[in-house]
Design an enzyme around this catalytic site. Sequence first.
Site, PDB file in Angstrom:
ATOM      1  N   LYS A   1     102.323 -10.460  44.459  1.00  0.00           N
ATOM      2  CA  LYS A   1     101.313  -9.511  44.927  1.00  0.00           C
ATOM      3  C   LYS A   1      99.941  -9.743  44.286  1.00  0.00           C
ATOM      4  CE  LYS A   1     104.424  -5.742  46.324  1.00  0.00           C
ATOM      5  NZ  LYS A   1     103.997  -5.251  47.623  1.00  0.00           N
TER       6      LYS A   1
ATOM      7  N   PHE B   1     113.817  -1.804  44.340  1.00  0.00           N
ATOM      8  CA  PHE B   1     113.427  -2.740  45.396  1.00  0.00           C
ATOM      9  C   PHE B   1     113.074  -4.078  44.748  1.00  0.00           C
ATOM     10  CE2 PHE B   1     110.665  -5.139  48.076  1.00  0.00           C
ATOM     11  CZ  PHE B   1     111.181  -4.961  49.352  1.00  0.00           C
TER      12      PHE B   1
ATOM     13  N   ASP C   1     111.244  -6.731  36.803  1.00  0.00           N
ATOM     14  CA  ASP C   1     110.549  -7.105  38.039  1.00  0.00           C
ATOM     15  C   ASP C   1     109.201  -6.385  38.060  1.00  0.00           C
ATOM     16  OD1 ASP C   1     109.539  -7.189  40.617  1.00  0.00           O
ATOM     17  OD2 ASP C   1     111.496  -7.054  41.585  1.00  0.00           O
TER      18      ASP C   1
ATOM     19  N   THR D   1     110.337 -27.325  47.763  1.00  0.00           N
ATOM     20  CA  THR D   1     109.291 -28.287  48.122  1.00  0.00           C
ATOM     21  C   THR D   1     107.957 -27.941  47.458  1.00  0.00           C
ATOM     22  OG1 THR D   1     110.310 -28.762  50.243  1.00  0.00           O
ATOM     23  CG2 THR D   1     107.974 -29.310  50.026  1.00  0.00           C
TER      24      THR D   1
END
Lengths: 500, 500
Positions: B357, B217, B326, B381
């Site tokens: 997280k 995931f 990851d 941005t």
Amino acid sequence: MASSLLSRQLALSLQYNLRLSAPGCRFASKAAPKTQVEFEYDGPSMKTEVPGPRSKELAKQLGEMQNVGAINFFCNYEESRGNYLVDVDGNRMLDVYTQISSIPIGYSHPSLMKVLSNPNNMSAFVNRPALGILPPENFPEKLAESLLSVSPSGMSRAQTMACGSCSNENAFKSMFIWYRNKERGHNNPSEEDIRSCMINQSPGCPNLSILSFMGGFHGRTMGCLATTHSKAIHKLDVPSFDWPIAPFPKLKYPLEEFTRENAQEEARCLEEVEDLIVQWRQKGRPVAGIIIEPIQAEGGDNHASPDFFRKLRNIAHKHGCAFHVDEVQTGCGATGKFWAHEHWGMEDPADIVSFSKKMLTGGFYHKDEFQADKPYRIFNTWMGDPSKNLLLAEVLNVIRRENLLEEVSRSGKALLQGLYQLQAQYPNLLSSARGVGTFCAVDIRDEATRNSILIKARDKGVLLGGCGDRSIRFRPALVFKEYHVHIFLNVFNDVLAEYN
Amino acid sequence: MASSLLSRQLALSLQYNLRLSAPGCRFASKAAPKTQVEFEYDGPSMKTEVPGPRSKELAKQLGEMQNVGAINFFCNYEESRGNYLVDVDGNRMLDVYTQISSIPIGYSHPSLMKVLSNPNNMSAFVNRPALGILPPENFPEKLAESLLSVSPSGMSRAQTMACGSCSNENAFKSMFIWYRNKERGHNNPSEEDIRSCMINQSPGCPNLSILSFMGGFHGRTMGCLATTHSKAIHKLDVPSFDWPIAPFPKLKYPLEEFTRENAQEEARCLEEVEDLIVQWRQKGRPVAGIIIEPIQAEGGDNHASPDFFRKLRNIAHKHGCAFHVDEVQTGCGATGKFWAHEHWGMEDPADIVSFSKKMLTGGFYHKDEFQADKPYRIFNTWMGDPSKNLLLAEVLNVIRRENLLEEVSRSGKALLQGLYQLQAQYPNLLSSARGVGTFCAVDIRDEATRNSILIKARDKGVLLGGCGDRSIRFRPALVFKEYHVHIFLNVFNDVLAEYN
């Protein structure tokens, strides 16, 4: 600092305006209202070149940890107020770019400072929840007070997200889900759908597409990037999707002088849109949705008429494509209406409207039928940030209380009028002045001159941003008043005079 | 509320532990340290079923504005403290899921409240800058204090982003840019590159791929989603890329009892990885990068050995693919080391490590050569949010000051030991207890039973989360102590007893 605040109002402001004395028109201001006066500075104040020595030192430090190629300078946000950005070398600049158009009501607005100092709000900043599963008690209320209080016509649902790209990515997913359920005639995926999607294959991961426009900008994550076509530097070396790209009208300005030619150009583009929808359907990659900005911003402040958007909306209807209006840059009041698409005068302007920047939170509104049919389809850990909703609710209060949309219309007229005058005065330098509200732009004769003007204006205390190949875009906060317009125009006049 | 705080320490806690009295092992606690005691509650306290009447009322309100299918209940974050989440009906639950693993040091930590109430910090919350162009003065310092102070081995550069998906999307872009420049032998794109990328075509938008693992995931935006293969609901109806997907080892637990079989399984997967890299190169879609979680979390808490990761790292090297670890869910201390990949014992564990997280900000670390060669290639941005860096810096201070990584190791041992005992006691119900630090999981006999256990545990005051098809994942905050483990185990025991 008190001494530098605008305590002597107009006198000082005029004095400042007259100190810089290039030939040509001078713009004089009315007095600023009392409340504004107490809070803001009286004008730009430059002490060093920009970036100054302290900024350069910090850039060197940061360069050890990050790419600093795009850094302009370092800021003292504590000292920045209203329309004025203060840098670490003590330079104070009138900010007509506002962090790439993302500061709604100026720096350090007292009402926002109050939100922060209210002990009842602390928890929202410290305990960031997974909003999709465990929202705070006041979440429905704050959503109603903030986002839902400014819903686009026909939309009563909003999903918050962390930034503009995430907003568009999830809006695309909503359109794909909607389209596939429509194709199926029901929302029960087949075994084959479920099996194939796990390995990225059709029909579970279908060959659908989003139609976008050349010159459009919709973000930089991989789904968004497939619909972004403003500059090569954004897209180079990143794999993409074979999705249709339509021409965006190239209009002549001022629009009211070229109505017939512009209408022809728009008709040409609309015809191409329909052709592409048919072609991509035949190629087996049907267009699930069309995404467009009401004014192409990053791509060069390219306008199209309300008539163009109304017809495009109808084409989407006719071909069963969703219609997604990206208001990330145009939204939240800069055009004098809360949403730029309100200028089209439609009751049913769009299926999806995405936002971010001045809204402080990303997200998108959608019609009821675009709500995903099952939980966890449009989902992630944070789903936005309730602390940003608190700030947004207060921003909206300020916009209403201070009638900022009217102010924007007023300032915008003065700005555009001033640009027209300067364009008449410097016909070899400026062209195509255009805009709605303060969302204005002007073209410069070439890219190098544009870039040099941006730097010279900064050295005189006015921060501007470029867009497209050779445009300057004006993106002040909603608290940019007529007298700020005049300060800007006088500095701009002085800068332009150096090129004659 | 004072009366509900843990003022009588152990006595009360033991009393609570003994009040629930299913047969089987009972877990008794040492006293909590004094500082902890002052701040936190003494145990769960349930007043209604969950969701209670107030939560249901709010869900109805929110349902008018958003999809509420995934909402568990509404929370009173003001009253939530430490390991205890309080809901709007006055229920107080021991939180072993912590907002999908995103609360690092518990709710309303006094040190974080101080960050908020410090007037010097207000500006960072109110004036959110465009970090890539106009960072605040303290940005290099805060970056050094926060992110760079916990850099993975071999990495001295970090880019902040708004969330986990944006982090991975931009990490992918960095790998693609790196790979293409390597292919070119220089970083000057051709005219054809520039022209073709604007219309999504090769060679400007090259046919490159990211290799991912079944069960992995990595987020839900379209680039990330092409590497996510945990559940169909995430992927269904969203177009994707034809990228290679390798099998992730399916190991037997406890790992130390099945070393030979597990090594064979890992060898099989590694062989497949190499085959896929070769195949995709031959297909004209070379693998620019490999992405993997140190422990597949959302996909079911699937472990692999340090040996597997070391060999995979070597395969990436051998084939010229970038290696992206990851750590969005595994990072920030939950495994007893700051980064889960530290358990591999490598000096050069990865080229890119992404996080979000518990780190409170998204972002990714990278080796020098993965910094984009030009500005605006990795850009948006906001580029993160400095207010999150302030909070992260304080979280890291607390982790160091309170030796939380040691605490996690200690609590984790107690947790895993307890799960082993319960597994021995309920062999038809539980299997494959596994974990590192408090990053633990256990399998339940089937999905329906797992889901029912989650609800029963919640009704008894313990919040848990599922993962994979039939696992329960434990994701407490880093302040989850041995006595919290015991409270959890006793409740869990009581719940399990109902299924015997």
